[in-house]
Structures are given as structure tokens and as C-alpha cells.
Scaffold this active site. Sequence first.
Site, mmCIF file in Angstrom:
data_model
loop_
_atom_site.group_PDB
_atom_site.id
_atom_site.type_symbol
_atom_site.label_atom_id
_atom_site.label_comp_id
_atom_site.label_asym_id
_atom_site.label_seq_id
_atom_site.Cartn_x
_atom_site.Cartn_y
_atom_site.Cartn_z
ATOM 1 N N GLY A 46 -42.835 11.541 67.233
ATOM 2 C CA GLY A 46 -42.309 12.831 66.822
ATOM 3 C C GLY A 46 -41.176 13.217 67.749
ATOM 4 O O GLY A 46 -41.084 12.716 68.875
ATOM 5 N N GLN A 51 -35.134 18.730 71.968
ATOM 6 C CA GLN A 51 -35.308 17.657 72.957
ATOM 7 C C GLN A 51 -34.042 16.803 73.108
ATOM 8 O O GLN A 51 -33.896 16.091 74.113
ATOM 9 C CB GLN A 51 -36.485 16.756 72.560
ATOM 10 C CG GLN A 51 -37.847 17.448 72.667
ATOM 11 C CD GLN A 51 -38.970 16.531 72.298
ATOM 12 O OE1 GLN A 51 -39.327 16.429 71.112
ATOM 13 N NE2 GLN A 51 -39.548 15.840 73.251
ATOM 14 N N CYS A 94 -45.473 13.446 76.125
ATOM 15 C CA CYS A 94 -44.247 14.070 75.606
ATOM 16 C C CYS A 94 -43.034 13.317 76.136
ATOM 17 O O CYS A 94 -42.977 12.988 77.330
ATOM 18 C CB CYS A 94 -44.176 15.519 76.044
ATOM 19 S SG CYS A 94 -42.709 16.393 75.456
ATOM 20 N N LEU A 95 -42.089 13.033 75.278
ATOM 21 C CA LEU A 95 -40.892 12.298 75.704
ATOM 22 C C LEU A 95 -40.049 13.113 76.682
ATOM 23 O O LEU A 95 -39.214 12.553 77.385
ATOM 24 C CB LEU A 95 -40.066 11.920 74.474
ATOM 25 C CG LEU A 95 -40.790 10.998 73.483
ATOM 26 C CD1 LEU A 95 -39.964 10.785 72.236
ATOM 27 C CD2 LEU A 95 -41.175 9.682 74.128
ATOM 28 N N HIS A 136 -47.561 20.061 68.209
ATOM 29 C CA HIS A 136 -46.851 19.738 69.455
ATOM 30 C C HIS A 136 -45.349 19.953 69.274
ATOM 31 O O HIS A 136 -44.687 20.548 70.122
ATOM 32 C CB HIS A 136 -47.136 18.270 69.837
ATOM 33 C CG HIS A 136 -46.377 17.784 71.037
ATOM 34 N ND1 HIS A 136 -46.954 17.568 72.261
ATOM 35 C CD2 HIS A 136 -45.066 17.456 71.181
ATOM 36 C CE1 HIS A 136 -46.035 17.143 73.128
ATOM 37 N NE2 HIS A 136 -44.882 17.066 72.501
ATOM 38 N N GLU A 137 -44.826 19.473 68.119
ATOM 39 C CA GLU A 137 -43.383 19.611 67.878
ATOM 40 C C GLU A 137 -42.993 21.062 67.633
ATOM 41 O O GLU A 137 -41.935 21.513 68.078
ATOM 42 C CB GLU A 137 -42.968 18.735 66.682
ATOM 43 C CG GLU A 137 -43.246 17.261 66.833
ATOM 44 C CD GLU A 137 -42.706 16.667 68.130
ATOM 45 O OE1 GLU A 137 -43.272 15.663 68.584
ATOM 46 O OE2 GLU A 137 -41.728 17.205 68.697
ATOM 47 N N HIS A 140 -42.402 22.897 70.664
ATOM 48 C CA HIS A 140 -41.044 22.652 71.204
ATOM 49 C C HIS A 140 -40.050 23.656 70.623
ATOM 50 O O HIS A 140 -39.179 24.147 71.332
ATOM 51 C CB HIS A 140 -40.567 21.225 70.871
ATOM 52 C CG HIS A 140 -41.009 20.164 71.830
ATOM 53 N ND1 HIS A 140 -40.670 20.175 73.159
ATOM 54 C CD2 HIS A 140 -41.756 19.068 71.642
ATOM 55 C CE1 HIS A 140 -41.199 19.108 73.757
ATOM 56 N NE2 HIS A 140 -41.859 18.412 72.866
HETATM 57 O O1 K2U Z 1 -42.486 15.673 71.319
HETATM 58 C C1 K2U Z 1 -42.514 14.548 71.767
HETATM 59 O O2 K2U Z 1 -42.177 14.296 72.928
HETATM 60 C C2 K2U Z 1 -42.997 13.445 70.900
HETATM 61 C C3 K2U Z 1 -44.393 13.049 71.216
HETATM 62 C C4 K2U Z 1 -45.198 13.489 70.035
HETATM 63 C C5 K2U Z 1 -46.666 13.559 70.260
HETATM 64 C C6 K2U Z 1 -47.201 14.154 71.378
HETATM 65 C C7 K2U Z 1 -48.563 14.246 71.525
HETATM 66 C C8 K2U Z 1 -49.416 13.753 70.555
HETATM 67 C C9 K2U Z 1 -48.861 13.162 69.443
HETATM 68 C C10 K2U Z 1 -47.502 13.070 69.297
HETATM 69 C C11 K2U Z 1 -44.259 11.595 71.578
HETATM 70 O O3 K2U Z 1 -44.329 10.819 70.456
HETATM 71 S S1 K2U Z 1 -45.293 11.145 72.882
HETATM 72 C C12 K2U Z 1 -45.661 9.536 72.717
HETATM 73 C C13 K2U Z 1 -46.849 9.298 71.854
HETATM 74 C C14 K2U Z 1 -46.833 8.196 71.093
HETATM 75 C C15 K2U Z 1 -47.931 7.921 70.308
HETATM 76 C C16 K2U Z 1 -49.039 8.762 70.267
HETATM 77 C C17 K2U Z 1 -49.039 9.880 71.050
HETATM 78 C C18 K2U Z 1 -47.939 10.168 71.857
HETATM 79 ZN ZN ZN Z 2 -42.986 16.691 73.253
#
Ligand code: K2U
Ligand code: ZN
Length: 184
Positions: A46, A51, A94-95, A136-137, A140
Amino acid sequence: MAIRRILTVPDPVLKQVSTPVGAVDDDIRALMDDMLETMYAAPGIGLAAVQVGVPKRVIVMDLAREGEEPQPRYFVNPEIVTANRDLLPYEEGCLSVPDIYDEVERPSQVRIRYMNYDGEQVEEDCEGLYAVCIQHEMDHLNGVLFIDHLSRLKRQRAIQKVKKAERQREDEAEEDEAPSAAAI
Ligand code: K2U
Ligand code: ZN
């Protein structure tokens, strides 16, 4: 399409409340194309526009597992219409907060309303990882990071750890660029 830089804490842009999009036009679609390419390259499942430094209410997502056909999803001006009261803990990352993971509790099911890539209004029920990721998104889009749901101490430690790792990367990059005395 282009891969854009992902902002990391403590960049103040990440705390901004993103503004609604007027119309889903070609510029917004180009932004979503870039966001998706950036998300795949990270890799992540996501990504919110803020971001990559664009505080607009736009999210991209792909929950397809490795080896499955990609299933890109696009959300413009997403809103949570309803959320159930059953909270589900999930180990989030979170990225924008690299290499930090911790448990966050969120409603296990949400109904959302948004515009898709073509600007059509959609209403959808989300559960499981879809519910976790969209909440989560959407955090943001409101300037909220998953570490803001943790204790003050955990949040401060996470930010310090990201800043330290960033400094180490910068120092290593400087060493790689600076010719060693022996090489002169
Ligand atoms: O917002 C972001 O930084 C994207 C996250 C989204 C996410 C966070 C927590 C739980 C699910 C999704 C990134 O994709 S974090 C990396 C990741 C990859 C696979 C599963 C969970 C988190
Ligand atoms: Zn995030």
C-alpha cells in the site's frame, strides 16, 4: 511512469492532512501510476500520496500474494462509512518508518466509499489484510503514522532508530564517494 522518493520520519510533510482531489483527471492517474510503481519497487502492499510528498487524498494498494497476478487498487478521496467494534491486532510496518514493526489494533471490518481510477464512485466492505491496509493508508491521509498508535516511548525510539539508520547510510555514501588517501 517514475519511481518517486518515499519520505521517512521525521519529515514534517508526513504529518500534513491531505487535501481532497477535485476530479480524477489524467494528472491524478499519472500520480497513481507513479505511486504504484514506487510501491512495487519498495516493495510494499500500500502507499499514500503524502508518502511521496503529494498531500492529496489518494491511495494505491495491491494485496496479491507473490506469484499471483497483480491486483492494483486505486482510491481517490476514500472515506470510512462504517467500522465494526471488533478490534483486530496486526503487526504493522510502514515504508515511511523503515525496519520498525509493532502491533496496532484496528476495527476488523470497515465499509469504505471512494472514487476509482476512472473516477467512478465505489462502496466496498473490507476485512482481513484489506481492512488493516486501507485504515493504515487512510491514517496517512490524516497525517497519522502507525507509530502514533504506540506509546510515546516506543514512538520516540522508532524515530531515533530511523534517523540513526539514515545517518549511517549518508556516512557510508560519503565514504564511497571520498577517494581514500591510498588512491590519490
Ligand atoms: O503505508 C505504507 O507504508 C505501506 C505499508 C502498508 C501496510 C502497513 C501495515 C500493514 C499492512 C500494509 C507497507 O506495505 S509496509 C510493508 C508490508 C508489506 C506486507 C505486509 C505488511 C506490510
Ligand atoms: Zn505507512
